[in-house]
Write an enzyme that holds these catalytic residues in place. Structure first.
Site, PDB file in Angstrom:
ATOM      1  N   ASP A  55       0.767  -1.110  -0.027  1.00 52.44           N
ATOM      2  CA  ASP A  55      -0.241  -0.068   0.040  1.00 52.44           C
ATOM      3  C   ASP A  55       0.695   1.277  -0.004  1.00 52.44           C
ATOM      4  O   ASP A  55       2.240   1.015   0.149  1.00 52.44           O
ATOM      5  CB  ASP A  55      -0.760  -0.076   1.345  1.00 52.44           C
ATOM      6  CG  ASP A  55      -1.884   1.142   1.050  1.00 52.44           C
ATOM      7  OD1 ASP A  55      -2.598   1.607   0.408  1.00 52.44           O
ATOM      8  OD2 ASP A  55      -1.858   1.982   2.373  1.00 52.44           O
ATOM      9  N   ASP A  76      -0.368   5.282   0.487  1.00 49.45           N
ATOM     10  CA  ASP A  76      -0.622   6.438   1.695  1.00 49.45           C
ATOM     11  C   ASP A  76      -0.955   5.726   3.205  1.00 49.45           C
ATOM     12  O   ASP A  76      -1.663   5.105   2.982  1.00 49.45           O
ATOM     13  CB  ASP A  76      -1.603   7.186   1.445  1.00 49.45           C
ATOM     14  CG  ASP A  76      -1.605   8.755   1.626  1.00 49.45           C
ATOM     15  OD1 ASP A  76      -0.917   8.976   2.696  1.00 49.45           O
ATOM     16  OD2 ASP A  76      -2.408   9.608   1.282  1.00 49.45           O
ATOM     17  N   ASP A 107      -1.463  -0.363   5.990  1.00 47.27           N
ATOM     18  CA  ASP A 107      -1.880   0.454   7.344  1.00 47.27           C
ATOM     19  C   ASP A 107      -2.946   0.360   7.776  1.00 47.27           C
ATOM     20  O   ASP A 107      -3.730   0.451   8.909  1.00 47.27           O
ATOM     21  CB  ASP A 107      -1.383   1.882   7.461  1.00 47.27           C
ATOM     22  CG  ASP A 107      -2.010   2.543   6.473  1.00 47.27           C
ATOM     23  OD1 ASP A 107      -2.810   3.585   7.032  1.00 47.27           O
ATOM     24  OD2 ASP A 107      -2.069   2.289   5.161  1.00 47.27           O
TER      25      ASP A 107
END
Length: 269
Positions: free
Chosen positions: A14, A16, A210
């Site tokens: 991932d 951002d 995240d």
């Protein structure tokens, strides 16, 4: 290294919240990607963001000092264009989105028709208006297929959170009464698109991210490994809440990217 992590041959990473916040690199992101490259470990950047082309995503990473090229980037816009081309060949499409989506459709050879489309495809559109909502709802209610690049309700920005593609979709769904086909995480469509590019089995791939709601859920849904890094949406303070709400326990939880690096690269330097 556990048997589980030893089975992982490649990583879907991932962006951002995992490698950067907005335009600020998260500590260790450059070293992680550099050492994956040095070790010859396959990886892809997988992002729900439909506003940028793969080349623009790579340039954004490079500007922060993170090694990147467009061949390593999988976006929800490109996956959406491929999905439409495969599922609805020869269809005309009305796009609601920005450059990343428009360019993906063009490169896939998809014809745009904002009057009488077979498919309405929608991503983030920061110039979205009531007029666009009205047209989209009427086209979908009249029989056009509805494809959504990604369901994110919010996007991080330098000034704070802003509405995402999922927020726009909520309005279109309410106005048309039609649920879209969702391409981006946690849907399996974007994951299959990325895993097919790696040429591996799902269980040989692990997702690094995240966000429990998107990244980890996508990994579990696809039968991949899951590595949660507490560098973005999920933190030490809200982790228990997300585990309870999602019912997901990541395979590995890392406090930061240094711990991710040790897990996937070992002690290289």
């Amino acid at each position: 290294m556990s048997k589980l992590t030893a089975d992982w041959k490649a990583y879907l990473i991932d962006l951002d919240g995992t490698l950067y916040h907005g335009s600020r690199m998260i500590l260790g992101a450059d070293r992680l990607i550099s050492d994956l490259q040095a070790a010859g470990i396959p990886y892809l950047f997988v992002t729900n963001n439909s506003s940028r082309t793969p080349a623009e995503v790579a340039a954004h990473l490079q500007k922060m000092g993170i090694p990147a090229d467009e061949e390593h980037v999988c976006t929800s816009a490109v996956a959406a264009a491929q999905y439409i081309a495969e599922q609805y060949p020869g269809s005309k499409v009305a796009p609601i989105g920005e450059n990343g989506l428009l360019e993906a459709l063009r490169e896939a050879g998809i014809e745009c028709d904002v009057q009488h489309p077979d498919v309405v495809v929608q991503g983030i559109d920061r110039s979205f208006t009531y007029e666009k909502l009205t047209k989209a709802a009427r086209m979908i209610a009249s029989g056009a297929r509805y494809v959504l690049t990604n369901p994110d309700l919010q996007l991080p920005s330098q000034e704070g959170l802003m509405p995402g593609a999922g927020t726009i979709a909520a309005a279109i769904k309410a106005a048309s009464g039609v649920e879209p086909v969702v391409i981006g995480k946690p849907s399996g469509i974007l994951m299959k698109f990325a895993i097919d590019r790696l040429g591996l089995r799902n269980e040989e791939v692990a997702v690094i991210g995240d966000n429990m709601l998107t990244d980890m859920s996508a990994g579990v849904n696809a039968g991949c490994g899951t590595i949660l890094t507490l560098t973005g949406v999920t933190t030490e303070h809200n982790l228990e809440k997300y585990v309870t709400s999602t019912g997901i326990q990541p395979d590995v939880i890392c406090r930061d990217l240094d711990e991710v690096h040790k897990l996937v690269c070992g002690e290289m330097n």
